[in-house]
Structure formats: structure tokens, C-alpha cells
Design a protein around this motif. Structure first.
Motif, PDB file in Angstrom:
ATOM      1  N   VAL A   1       0.853  -1.183   0.000  1.00 17.09           N
ATOM      2  CA  VAL A   1       0.000   0.000   0.000  1.00 17.09           C
ATOM      3  C   VAL A   1       0.889   1.233   0.000  1.00 17.09           C
ATOM      4  O   VAL A   1       2.088   1.159   0.283  1.00 17.09           O
ATOM      5  CB  VAL A   1      -0.952   0.015   1.217  1.00 17.09           C
ATOM      6  CG1 VAL A   1      -1.963  -1.100   1.111  1.00 17.09           C
ATOM      7  CG2 VAL A   1      -0.176  -0.080   2.527  1.00 17.09           C
ATOM      8  N   GLU A   2       0.296   2.364  -0.322  1.00 15.71           N
ATOM      9  CA  GLU A   2       1.018   3.628  -0.416  1.00 15.71           C
ATOM     10  C   GLU A   2       0.865   4.410   0.885  1.00 15.71           C
ATOM     11  O   GLU A   2      -0.244   4.663   1.332  1.00 15.71           O
ATOM     12  CB  GLU A   2       0.456   4.435  -1.583  1.00 15.71           C
ATOM     13  CG  GLU A   2       1.073   5.800  -1.784  1.00 15.71           C
ATOM     14  CD  GLU A   2       0.230   6.643  -2.751  1.00 15.71           C
ATOM     15  OE1 GLU A   2       0.590   6.685  -3.936  1.00 15.71           O
ATOM     16  OE2 GLU A   2      -0.791   7.211  -2.293  1.00 15.71           O
ATOM     17  N   ALA A   3       1.991   4.780   1.495  1.00 17.82           N
ATOM     18  CA  ALA A   3       1.994   5.610   2.699  1.00 17.82           C
ATOM     19  C   ALA A   3       2.579   6.975   2.344  1.00 17.82           C
ATOM     20  O   ALA A   3       3.707   7.060   1.860  1.00 17.82           O
ATOM     21  CB  ALA A   3       2.818   4.958   3.806  1.00 17.82           C
ATOM     22  N   THR A   4       1.815   8.022   2.574  1.00 21.07           N
ATOM     23  CA  THR A   4       2.291   9.385   2.340  1.00 21.07           C
ATOM     24  C   THR A   4       2.629  10.014   3.687  1.00 21.07           C
ATOM     25  O   THR A   4       1.769  10.124   4.571  1.00 21.07           O
ATOM     26  CB  THR A   4       1.233  10.221   1.615  1.00 21.07           C
ATOM     27  OG1 THR A   4       0.920   9.602   0.367  1.00 21.07           O
ATOM     28  CG2 THR A   4       1.746  11.624   1.349  1.00 21.07           C
ATOM     29  N   VAL A   5       3.893  10.397   3.847  1.00 26.05           N
ATOM     30  CA  VAL A   5       4.402  10.921   5.116  1.00 26.05           C
ATOM     31  C   VAL A   5       4.470  12.448   5.032  1.00 26.05           C
ATOM     32  O   VAL A   5       5.123  12.998   4.146  1.00 26.05           O
ATOM     33  CB  VAL A   5       5.802  10.359   5.428  1.00 26.05           C
ATOM     34  CG1 VAL A   5       6.305  10.880   6.770  1.00 26.05           C
ATOM     35  CG2 VAL A   5       5.783   8.832   5.401  1.00 26.05           C
ATOM     36  N   GLU A   6       3.801  13.097   5.966  1.00 21.18           N
ATOM     37  CA  GLU A   6       3.835  14.550   6.056  1.00 21.18           C
ATOM     38  C   GLU A   6       4.282  14.944   7.461  1.00 21.18           C
ATOM     39  O   GLU A   6       3.743  14.447   8.456  1.00 21.18           O
ATOM     40  CB  GLU A   6       2.464  15.151   5.743  1.00 21.18           C
ATOM     41  CG  GLU A   6       2.005  14.867   4.317  1.00 21.18           C
ATOM     42  CD  GLU A   6       0.598  15.364   4.045  1.00 21.18           C
ATOM     43  OE1 GLU A   6       0.446  16.441   3.446  1.00 21.18           O
ATOM     44  OE2 GLU A   6      -0.354  14.653   4.440  1.00 21.18           O
ATOM     45  N   VAL A   7       5.274  15.846   7.539  1.00 19.46           N
ATOM     46  CA  VAL A   7       5.854  16.260   8.818  1.00 19.46           C
ATOM     47  C   VAL A   7       5.751  17.775   8.945  1.00 19.46           C
ATOM     48  O   VAL A   7       6.230  18.511   8.076  1.00 19.46           O
ATOM     49  CB  VAL A   7       7.326  15.816   8.942  1.00 19.46           C
ATOM     50  CG1 VAL A   7       7.936  16.305  10.256  1.00 19.46           C
ATOM     51  CG2 VAL A   7       7.438  14.299   8.837  1.00 19.46           C
TER      52      VAL A   7
END
Length: 407
Positions: free
Chosen positions: A296-302
């Protein structure tokens, strides 16, 4: 008599089945195996199979006019996948058959160079140029998180039955493996991008302008600015590259590091990292990749907020239980900001671990924090880190890849 079969190209399109680029040209290339491992022998029983493999020679016809190199696969008697690496730009050379444990392919497709313009020629004749729309230089229009909050899910026992994990390609690192300058710093620019079946336009992994090159040396990691979305690996993926070392006032004076395009087929070792080398006239680049079977696709935003003083921040990522770290950020932070968005492929039923190292500019010690998230098909997860320097807010958005895209 031992025999190894190979797929034939489709008569209408010239494209091989499953997009395995096997030529039917007229320049012979011999690929020989001296052992009985990693070769599928047909037409003989188990007792004869071992001895027959010892002297097996596979004759494969490849021509430069076909415009692609072979990336064929065999299954051995023990079930081990093997790739046959073939010619580069139509050059006739022999290769030993070996297990696909480190590299799937390190060949550059014929007629794929940017500097001489050959990649833009015969775009209607060569299957890979048509299929991946090489003449279209636009960036992929498909964004990440396209199915993070779908409305058509059929949920059974807490699991979405409508949207399945996809086979995906993950980049872990890109290293400047070889350069023509011994022990010196160079100014590097250019791009590495992928084209896949969902949207064959350019999905940049690295994209550095000549006006703002990075300063690196042999062995340096090159910061990845992408991909902008997950990479579909249900079939072949094309990696396109054009990277140069700035050497003068004008572009014509620059040193070509790597230039061309390469195909990664979807057969071979799955769910483990491997090294993919891109060789070039002025050096080489090593990429650590993995082909993930169900991901699956994980989009990381910080988000960085309430910064008390400037500090150094390093953000690394471990995914799917592998030890290969993905470097998401490494630099100084002076004020509140958002870090660049990162997209990571994660095996289903596994997790993604984010490692944060925070240190004052005047200190050699750092504070380490870890956020872990279990993979899921859709939705969002949030965690927050607080210390004396800063508040770090982490948001993960989960999505599957769409089955198609018409943008």
C-alpha cells in the motif's frame, strides 16, 4: 536434447507478452551456464537434468534495430528465478547465468540516449517508446493519496474488499557509485524518473536543475525528491535517467554521468531489497530497490512548529521489516515549516517506522524519537513528538493505487 523456450513478440505491436523485451533480430548473443543451478531444463527426466545443464548454451537473437535489451527469466528445477542479462545498445556479448539476488538488469536500452537525441527517434516504431509515451515530457498527473478516503468500499470483518494492495516498486537510496574524478567534489545535476502502467508520464525520483546543482563526491547519497506517488510494479517499469557533472560555463562542456533508459520486469526476487546499477560514460549510479508483491502507499507529512532555536534534524524511514533506511530529510531547521512530502510503499500486514534525530546546532549529542504505524488500506494516522526544541507533528495517509488513470 535440452531446450529453453522464449516468448515471441506480438505480430501487431511488436511488443513481447508481459512486456518482456525479447528480440527476434539477427545478431546472435550467446548466454552460457556452466552449472546446473538456476536453469530450467525441459525434455529430459530428473536423472538427465543435472548433466544436461552443465553444458547448456542458450542462443538468443538480439538486434539493435529492435531497440531493447533482453531481460528474460527462467525457473530452475529448485524454483529459483534467474535473469539473463543481455546486450547493451545492440552490442554482442556473452553473459553468465546467475541468480537474481542483487540486480535484475543493468543494461541501457538501445536508442535511449538524451544527449544525442536518439531517445526521441522512432517513437512510433519501438514498443517501449510507444507504451511509455517517451515523446511526452510532462510530469505524471496522478497524485498520491488518490484512494485514501474512497466512498465505494465494501468492508468485511474490518477489511476493504474493494481496493486491494498492489505490486509496487520502492526506492531506498541512490548513490553516486563512480565518477571520473578521484577524491574530489563535483557539481551534479539531472534526473532519474520512472514510468509505469498506471500513468506513463515522468514520476521523478531525483530532479536537480543545472542552475542549482548539488555538491557531492564518489560514494555520496543523492537526496531523493520523489517519487510523487506510489510506483506500480504489476508489470514492467521503465527507469529514465540523464545526469551530468557540471564542468564549464555551457552545458555542452559538462560530463555525462548516466544517460538512457532501463527496464525492470516484474519477474524475479520479490519482497527483498537489491542493488540496481546504472552504468554510464562518466561513472555509475547505484540504486537500492525492492519489488513488493502486495503493498500500500503511505504518504508521510511532517509539520515543524514552536521552534525554540535552530537545530539539526534527521528523518529516516524503515519499511516492511527491511533494514534499508530511506533518508527523508537531513538538514538544519530554523523556523516552523513543513518538510517535503514523502511517499513510501509498505507491505500489507507490516509497518513503517520513522526515526527522528534532533540535535542543537552547538551539540554533538542528539535526541532520538521513533513513530511506528501499522499498514492499512485507507485512512490517516497521526502522532506528535515534543521536546525542548520543537513540536513535530507526523501525519500518515494510507491509500492503494488506482487500477487505472485517465488524466
Amino acid at each position: 536434447m535440452a531446450a529453453v523456450s522464449r516468448a515471441q513478440a506480438d505480430d501487431e505491436s511488436g511488443k513481447p507478452p508481459m512486456r518482456l523485451p525479447i528480440s527476434s533480430g539477427n545478431v546472435p548473443t550467446t548466454i552460457s551456464s556452466q552449472s546446473n543451478e538456476n536453469v530450467n531444463i525441459t525434455g529430459c527426466d530428473d536423472e538427465d537434468r543435472s548433466s544436461a545443464a552443465e553444458d547448456l548454451t542458450v542462443q538468443i537473437m538480439v538486434s539493435e534495430e529492435d531497440g531493447y535489451a533482453l531481460n528474460d527469466i527462467r525457473e530452475s528445477a529448485t524454483g529459483t528465478s534467474t535473469y539473463l542479462h543481455s546486450v547493451t545498445n545492440g552490442t554482442d556479448k556473452g553473459h553468465r547465468v546467475g541468480p537474481a539476488t542483487k540486480k535484475l538488469c543493468d543494461d541501457i536500452l538501445a536508442k535511449s540516449r538524451h544527449r544525442d537525441g536518439s531517445i526521441y527517434s522512432d517513437v512510433d516504431l519501438l514498443w517501449w517508446k510507444k507504451e511509455y509515451r517517451i515523446a511526452d515530457r510532462n510530469e505524471s498527473r496522478l497524485e498520491a493519496m488518490s484512494l485514501s478516503d474512497p466512498t465505494d468500499c465494501v468492508v468485511r470483518d474490518g477489511t476493504c474488499m474493494t481496493h486491494d494492495p498492489f505490486s509496487m516498486l520502492q526506492f531506498y537510496s541512490v548513490e553516486l557509485a563512480e565518477i571520473p574524478v578521484d577524491g574530489g567534489l563535483v557539481e551534479l545535476y539531472g534526473y532519474i524518473a520512472v514510468r509505469d502502467d498506471i500513468d506513463s508520464l515522468l514520476n521523478y525520483v531525483i530532479n536537480i536543475s543545472r542552475d542549482d546543482p548539488i555538491v557531492v563526491e564518489e560514494g555520496s547519497l543523492i537526496n531523493m525528491t520523489g517519487p510523487k506517488r506510489g510506483i506500480d510494479m504489476a508489470d514492467s517499469v521503465l527507469i529514465e535517467h540523464d545526469m551530468r557533472i557540471k564542468a564549464g560555463e555551457e552545458e555542452k562542456d559538462d560530463i555525462q554521468l548516466i544517460d538512457g533508459a532501463s527496464l525492470i520486469a516484474h519477474e524475479g526476487k520479490w519482497d527483498q531489497p537489491f542493488t540496481f546499477r546504472i552504468p554510464g560514460d562518466g561513472g555509475a549510479v547505484d540504486i537500492i530497490l525492492s519489488c513488493l508483491l502486495y503493498a500500500v502507499e503511505a504518504t508521510v507529512e511532517v509539520l515543524i512548529s514552536e521552534v525554540q532555536s535552530s537545530f539539526n534534524l534527521s528523518v529516516g524511514c524503515l519499511s516492511s521489516g527491511f533494514n534499508e533506511e530511506i533518508r527523508l530529510f537531513d538538514g538544519a531547521v530554523a523556523e516552523s515549516c513543513s518538510l517535503k512530502r514523502s511517499v513510501v510503499a509498505v507491505l500489507k500486514n507490516s509497518s513503517i517506522d520513522l526515526k527522528f534525530k534532533v540535535a542543537a546546532l552547538s551539540s554533538s549529542s542528539d535526541h532520538q524519537h521513533c513513530c511506528s504505524f501499522k499498514a492499512k488500506t485507507h485512512g490517516h494516522d497521526n502522532q506528535e513528538i515534543k521536546n525542548d526544541f520543537v513540536i513535530i507533528s507526523v501525519k500518515l495517509t494510507w491509500s492503494t493505487l488506482p487500477g487505472s488513470f485517465s488524466g
